[in-house]
Design an enzyme around this catalytic site. Structure first.
Site, PDB file in Angstrom:
ATOM      1  N   TYR A   1      47.983  14.457  12.268  1.00 41.67           N
ATOM      2  CA  TYR A   1      47.496  15.056  11.113  1.00 41.67           C
ATOM      3  C   TYR A   1      47.477  13.933  10.071  1.00 41.67           C
ATOM      4  CZ  TYR A   1      48.176  17.697   6.903  1.00 41.67           C
ATOM      5  OH  TYR A   1      48.031  17.728   5.425  1.00 41.67           O
TER       6      TYR A   1
ATOM      7  N   ARG B   1      40.299  11.348   5.758  1.00 33.85           N
ATOM      8  CA  ARG B   1      39.567  12.277   4.647  1.00 33.85           C
ATOM      9  C   ARG B   1      39.777  11.766   3.481  1.00 33.85           C
ATOM     10  NH1 ARG B   1      42.607  18.107   4.039  1.00 33.85           N
ATOM     11  NH2 ARG B   1      44.274  17.051   3.970  1.00 33.85           N
TER      12      ARG B   1
ATOM     13  N   TYR C   1      51.954  14.414  -3.265  1.00 32.49           N
ATOM     14  CA  TYR C   1      52.942  14.505  -2.461  1.00 32.49           C
ATOM     15  C   TYR C   1      53.544  12.781  -2.101  1.00 32.49           C
ATOM     16  CZ  TYR C   1      52.692  19.288  -0.230  1.00 32.49           C
ATOM     17  OH  TYR C   1      52.655  20.374  -0.217  1.00 32.49           O
TER      18      TYR C   1
ATOM     19  N   ARG D   1      45.877  25.056  -3.628  1.00 37.14           N
ATOM     20  CA  ARG D   1      46.691  26.113  -2.942  1.00 37.14           C
ATOM     21  C   ARG D   1      45.666  27.322  -2.856  1.00 37.14           C
ATOM     22  NH1 ARG D   1      50.588  23.350  -0.619  1.00 37.14           N
ATOM     23  NH2 ARG D   1      51.367  21.855  -2.079  1.00 37.14           N
TER      24      ARG D   1
ATOM     25  N   GLU E   1      52.540  29.617   8.948  1.00 33.72           N
ATOM     26  CA  GLU E   1      51.735  29.249   7.874  1.00 33.72           C
ATOM     27  C   GLU E   1      50.681  30.529   7.734  1.00 33.72           C
ATOM     28  OE1 GLU E   1      50.437  25.386   7.258  1.00 33.72           O
ATOM     29  OE2 GLU E   1      48.450  26.072   7.099  1.00 33.72           O
TER      30      GLU E   1
HETATM   31  C1  3HB Z   1      45.460  20.187   4.205  1.00 34.07           C
HETATM   32  O1  3HB Z   1      45.942  19.013   4.673  1.00 34.07           O
HETATM   33  O2  3HB Z   1      44.142  20.167   3.692  1.00 34.07           O
HETATM   34  C2  3HB Z   1      46.291  21.346   4.337  1.00 34.07           C
HETATM   35  C3  3HB Z   1      47.002  21.438   5.204  1.00 34.07           C
HETATM   36  C4  3HB Z   1      47.947  22.471   5.576  1.00 34.07           C
HETATM   37  C5  3HB Z   1      47.566  23.675   4.698  1.00 34.07           C
HETATM   38  C6  3HB Z   1      46.565  23.742   3.983  1.00 34.07           C
HETATM   39  C7  3HB Z   1      45.805  22.486   3.780  1.00 34.07           C
HETATM   40  O3  3HB Z   1      49.111  22.644   6.411  1.00 34.07           O
END
Ligand code: 3HB
Length: 335
Positions: free
Chosen positions: A147, A154, A206, A219, A329
């Site tokens: 991730y 990105r 963050y 969000r 989630e």
């Molecule tokens: C994100 O990194 O775009 C993302 C991650 C999540 C929830 C929403 C967006 O766990």
């Protein structure tokens, strides 16, 4: 006077059984189909519109299909690894990054191609984006979580395009195989407001302990064509400030995730963006609830039933979440 740039309808999705996914009527065309079943399939054109298959285990054996529909005829197309369908107002795009040892580069390439396509087709405004990735919490050969590597790729593209703080509602969640699948909705124009949760640090800010590049998403996103708007709520979890709360306690994490959504769509938050009226959890629809541990499914389902409308489309999916300490989630749409 009405602006002719604004689309006259908002795109709508329905959840259907996979066998029913491709049903159309003269008034109802398909912009894109996403199936959630026990296998994955690369995006492709089927009957003139894009279809992508995600491997996510759901609560019902046969899985389901998320179908985006349009009242207008849809033209399908392909651009490199991207499959798309557009109707003159909206475009649905899906792409796939096969499993790789280098997700930062592969993500950068995929995002660049998407932005290039959206510009050339004339749908520059992204208002919702979803990503499903296998091994989301696993380490890459470089020792970084998949991730976080995705976030690096990105961020690079978005920085280049000056879009780092401009991204809409998003989901990044685990899948059971296949690499990374990405699909999005974009439009030619319309009123768009990206919304933050006052109880949470914007993901853009963050601290680096969560990865070298911060995630780029809002969000929630309010999107209004020339008519009533809707609110696309991002994948939402048990985070306050920037910290995961209630480690190991699925019930409290679930209630906090629900509380975060209530905060984002409620009057207090929306009025700060000059949006009204506020909404409650009973207004949420097209809800996806991602649950990390299968043994927590029933408990999460019971808690969600307390809050969501009995008529809402809702699915429960077994999936890993972007932080390994998150157990639930939830995402959805307020129409
Ligand atoms: C994100 O990194 O775009 C993302 C991650 C999540 C929830 C929403 C967006 O766990």
């Amino acid at each position: 006077m009405k602006s002719t740039l604004l689309p006259a309808y908002a795109p709508v999705s329905t959840f259907r059984s996979p066998g029913d996914a491709h049903r159309t009527t003269p008034e109802q065309h398909t912009l894109g189909v996403v199936t959630f079943t026990d296998g994955w399939a690369r995006p492709r054109l089927r009957d003139g519109h894009p279809e992508v298959g995600l491997h996510l285990a759901g609560s019902s054996g046969d899985g389901f299909a998320e179908v985006w529909i349009s009242p207008r005829p849809v033209t399908g197309g392909e651009f490199g690894d991207i499959t798309y369908g557009h109707d003159g107002e909206y475009v649905f795009c899906a792409t796939h990054i096969p499993e790789t040892a280098d997700y930062p580069t592969a993500t950068e390439t995929a995002y660049s191609a998407l932005l290039e396509l959206l510009t050339s087709l004339g749908y520059p405004q992204i208002f919702r984006i979803w990503h499903y990735m296998s091994d989301i919490n696993a380490d890459s050969p470089r020792g970084m979580e998949v991730y976080r590597e995705f976030c690096v790729g990105r961020a690079k593209v978005l920085e280049r395009h000056g879009m780092s703080h401009d991204m809409p509602a998003a989901t990044v969640i685990g899948a059971h195989g296949g690499g990374i699948f990405l699909y999005l909705l974009a439009c030619r124009g319309g009123t768009q407001v990206n919304i933050e949760n006052p109880r949470q640090v914007p993901a853009y800010h963050y601290p680096s302990k969560y990865g070298p590049k911060s995630p780029n998403f809002a969000r929630a996103t309010y999107f209004a064509p020339d008519g009533p708007g809707r609110i696309f709520v991002s994948g939402t979890a048990a985070i306050l400030g920037h910290q995961t709360m209630h480690h190991g306690d699925v019930e409290r994490q679930c209630r906090l995730a629900l509380g975060n959504i209530a905060q984002v769509i409620g009057t207090g938050t929306l009025s700060a963006y000059d949006l009204e009226p506020g909404h409650g959890l009973a207004d949420l629809d097209q809800i996806k609830v991602y649950v990390r541990r299968t043994e927590d499914m029933d408990r999460v389902r019971r808690i969600c039933r307390e809050y969501f409308a009995p008529t809402a489309d809702i699915v429960f999916l077994n999936a890993d979440i972007c932080r390994s300490d998150l157990l639930v989630e939830i995402e959805g749409i307020v129409a």
